[in-house]
Design an enzyme around this catalytic site. Structure first.
Site, PDB file in Angstrom:
ATOM      1  N   LYS B 130       0.848  -1.194   0.000  1.00 58.30           N
ATOM      2  CA  LYS B 130       0.000   0.000   0.000  1.00 58.30           C
ATOM      3  C   LYS B 130       0.883   1.243   0.000  1.00 58.30           C
ATOM      4  CE  LYS B 130      -3.975   1.884   2.560  1.00 58.30           C
ATOM      5  NZ  LYS B 130      -4.886   1.637   3.702  1.00 58.30           N
ATOM      6  N   SER B 205      -9.524   1.708   2.518  1.00 59.15           N
ATOM      7  CA  SER B 205      -8.561   2.506   1.808  1.00 59.15           C
ATOM      8  C   SER B 205      -7.480   1.684   1.092  1.00 59.15           C
ATOM      9  CB  SER B 205      -7.892   3.487   2.780  1.00 59.15           C
ATOM     10  OG  SER B 205      -7.157   2.807   3.772  1.00 59.15           O
ATOM     11  N   SER B 229     -10.021  -0.946   6.403  1.00 58.15           N
ATOM     12  CA  SER B 229      -9.314  -0.651   5.152  1.00 58.15           C
ATOM     13  C   SER B 229      -8.556  -1.821   4.536  1.00 58.15           C
ATOM     14  CB  SER B 229      -8.367   0.526   5.357  1.00 58.15           C
ATOM     15  OG  SER B 229      -9.102   1.725   5.436  1.00 58.15           O
TER      16      SER B 229
END
Lengths: 558, 558
Positions: B130, B205, B229
């Protein structure tokens, strides 16, 4: 402001007095008598066996209790009597519930005699509790007039576990108002004195515990420590004391100051007359699986391999870093002597001792204070305003209401976002300090970094009331969340601890501290050291402390 | 406000484009093509072996890499190519560093061929990250125009550990601005689409990870989870994903939103095509002793006895609590079907399933949101104001600057003392929830409380862009700090997942949610469930998830 709060205090003190068995009331010694350690025996109230019991350590009491050689009632009775005597000369107690304790002890005795089994590893051991450890049906005043009459509906999780393991709570002990002072004075119960020298402070905030255990009115007690509150009273009263890592001992249900301040929290932990007491407490509590009672307790069982020092060369040829000062203040001669003894004792026992360079201690302390100050004033006022009791401005003997308030009471509140910025700073300091420790692997030649830090616990032995200005030497390890153990080493000795020639002062504070020393002021004051370990490695720290303690004792008895 | 920030974006996108090997550029499918899962194969760019490699799970890749059957260069090359293809249809990548990855892979291949040994348990495994996982020499943009050009000087601690264990980072993946949205859109890299159906959100996210792994452009990736997320993109892309407890995986050195917000923090964790990938990741990271790099990492070694389910009847006849709704919203039919399948599969496999009563979920969510909101707005603005990039008001396809701002942007800041009051509330909820769980021991007849909770991960399958309104079903476990695993179960099926008749609505939200369902909207969307365990018992949760996953697979293939 109304003075009605004084009536609340009067009434509370009457109830406290009523809890003291009349037969144990003594005629108090003159206030000019400073050292009262021998007084309990001198009263003649204690039988020889009660003296023997109360001068035993936890590791000696428990086998006798388990075998039935000493009954829980006898042991509880002996400590209760000695605690009450102690209280009359150093003012260390708050809640007194001896009758209930004796009833509980009788149940334990009956259980043992019927089943031949102990209830748990603490079977029959009387245990004293700082005045935060709430118990069902009892008040938790915690030094606030406003909390008189605040009765708890449940036991604190730690009390539940200790009782389940067989312990017998029998008294609670005094604290300073707000808990955020390293001495012990409040508007309800007044001031606690140091039994080694009543002109000195027993430290704080677990000062009631320190004074009580110092007088052998308890062999094991529970304190709390947010910046040194277990370790300072341990140092000042010649005891062993452990500040565990966050969450290793459950806090649920205990009263506290600044509740919700989770950034740099207080922890509960033991004070004892012996290292055995510390170890037994920690193992019993952790074996009680506190994470099943308290969501903030660390889910980490007692680790025997850590206690066996598997990652520390099985305890052989350890490497200690020794910190002589924190870069800001050089400790007084007796403290330096205790450090020198420790260093020499460890070297003689085959270990290595290298200098530990403190890393940004002052910056870390400033950050910690700012975090607490971000909401502390609002917290204190929200409680004291309930009755109008005054906020205490100073720990000095003269409670001058016009004295300038301590930093504790003048901090400007912060926003949550500002607090977050302090958290970032704190995280960075903690990362840097971890790297500082890990980096020692390069110099050691052992494949390990240093195994533990030896450090002063305070820049002085127990100072006079109102003069315990700084908790920097203990607070640093709270800010870093390193477990830290206090070991007693010596007592101040006018011959050995002469004023040393002035050094190049590290700071204004250092100069003031230097000038405040003369051996007479500190007559009979105990002196100890701190041993500091790695986060959540209490088991290893206890084992390393045993090694150091044995080395010091052997060195001193030569 | 100046629009210069647009120039920064243009320049950054050019640099991103330059990192894509020309040979791998495809002619994009029409936007009307919704399901693009098969597209990588259709391009003809992947050799049959590259298809085989990229459709293998972590537990199959690692033995082949360790034996040399597949070289690290081949494996890294195959996933890189597939990742680049995926990126061109779902816009999932941010930083692309395939060349460096291949160089690293070559070094690993050489090491293996010379020594016959692997570097570590992750030897040669490409891993996606990420866009928070900073790496030395690379930018960490994290969806902020203001952070374009922010080059890291060190690797995040987790990257250090993964690399030391043999992994090969090769791409970073897209996020929403601020990270505080359950979808994936920002002013720099734009919007990430769901490869199962590009009209749907991949969640957020960690939506870039979800979409990338969903297309088999990576077999294992690292996400972060503050309110769902990791789990939401796992659910929405048919993956396995774990939200570990606070501090079990080190966060040091990763970029983050709301840094210093320590009350209810984000955690890092894995998303993978298999449960094997999740387990291998967690064990490799914990075996890397993160607490020696990150002071906030929990000092708790990988616990084999917990993984063996010693405290859960060795995995036999487990008792699951199943939660059909959270007391506020009843999930859509496909989610209910996934729960029903799970229940039936577990019962068939010899386990027990009882209903789980949610406890104050809405109150806990409100508390969590208030904690984040106490300083979030100041945090966001402090970053976006550096370049004047607009704060994103909505995740919907129409970025209407006049749209009313989300609650994320209207929260009034709080004082530190007010934040402390929210912490007290949070602590009390966590205590009550722990008691709620422990109390089940009374009904189970097993001597244990329930072993795990089965729960929805969201009230719907992946919704259309801008329609992922609620993360309540995941956020609850962050607030309680329970580890939570997502398992894929089925896909939305228009025949099986018909609109059900209206029920008695639990809330206005429930009614809105009910009305938003029709099977066509959710064509091809995967559906999963959550399994929830006890704080810091990741090992047990993984083992229980393996049992449930096997039961579900066996049930579905009958």
């Amino acid at each position: 402001m109304s003075e009605q709060w004084r009536d609340l205090v009067k009434e509370k003190k009457l109830r406290q007095q009523a809890a003291i068995p009349e037969a144990w009331i003594i005629s108090p010694p003159p206030s000019s008598r400073l050292n009262v350690l021998e007084l309990p025996e001198e009263t003649g109230l204690l039988t020889p066996r009660e003296v023997e019991i109360t001068e035993s350590h936890v590791e000696d009491l428990l086998p006798k209790l388990a075998s039935g050689a000493w009954s829980a009632v006898d042991v509880t009775g002996a400590f209760s009597k000695r605690a009450i005597i102690a209280h009359q000369v150093v003012n260390c107690l708050t809640e007194i519930f001896i009758e209930q304790a004796l009833q509980r002890a009788a149940v334990l005795d009956e259980y043992l005699s019927k089943t031949g089994k102990v209830v748990g590893p603490l079977h029959g051991l009387p245990i004293s509790l700082k005045d935060q450890l709430a118990m069902k049906g009892f008040e938790t005043v915690m030094g606030y007039v406003s909390w008189i009459g605040k009765y708890s509906e449940v036991d604190a999780a730690l009390v539940e576990i200790l009782v389940a393991q067989g312990a017998v709570p029998f008294v609670r002990t005094n604290v300073p108002q707000t808990l955020m002072w390293p001495e012990t004075f409040n508007n309800v119960f007044g001031r606690t004195l140091n039994p080694h020298n009543r002109s000195l402070t027993p430290g704080g905030s677990s000062g009631g515990e320190g004074a009580l255990i110092g007088m052998r009115g308890s062999a094991l007690g529970v304190g709390s420590d947010i910046g040194g509150s277990i370790r300072i009273p341990s140092l000042f009263n010649g005891l062993y004391g452990l500040r565990p890592s966050y969450g290793r001992v459950p806090y649920r249900g205990a009263a506290n100051s600044m509740e919700g301040q989770d950034s740099l929290p207080s922890v509960l932990g033991p004070l004892s007359t012996s290292l055995g007491g510390i170890k037994i407490f920690m193992k019993a509590v952790i074996d009680g699986k506190p994470w099943k009672k308290d969501p903030l307790a660390v889910n980490k069982p007692w680790d025997e391999s850590s206690f066996a020092l598997k990652e520390h060369n099985n305890g052989h040829q350890l490497v200690f870093g020794i910190m002589w000062n924190d870069g800001n203040v050089v400790p007084h001669p007796p403290v330096l002597r205790a450090l020198e003894i420790t260093r020499n004792a460890l070297i003689e026992a085959g270990h290595k001792v290298v200098d530990w360079i403190p890393y940004k201690h002052k910056e870390i302390i400033i950050n910690a204070r700012a975090i607490w100050a971000s909401g502390s004033q609002e917290d204190y006022v929200s409680i004291t305003s309930l009755t109008g009791e005054p906020l205490i401005h100073t720990m000095s003997l003269e409670q001058d209401p016009l004295a300038p308030p301590s930093f504790r009471l003048t901090a400007a509140p912060k926003t949550a976002f500002q607090l977050w910025q302090l958290h970032k700073e704190k995280r960075n300091y903690r990362q840097e300090y971890l790297d500082h420790w890990e980096a020692t692997v390069a110099q050691m030649g052992t494949g390990r970094c240093i195994d533990a830090i030896i450090a002063p616990g305070a820049p002085y032995a127990a100072p006079p009331h109102g003069k315990n200005y700084s908790a920097d030497f203990t607070m640093i390890w709270n800010a870093l969340d390193y477990p830290a153990m206090v070991l007693p080493v010596v007592k101040v000795d006018a011959t050995l601890d002469k004023v040393r020639p002035p050094h190049q002062f590290l700071s204004e504070e250092d100069k003031t501290n230097y000038e405040s020393y003369n051996p007479e002021t500190f007559t009979d004051a105990p002196v100890g050291i701190q041993i500091v370990g790695r986060t959540c490695e209490e088991e290893a720290l206890i084992a390393i402390s045993e090694i150091a303690d044995a080395a010091i004792k052997s060195f001193l008895t030569k």
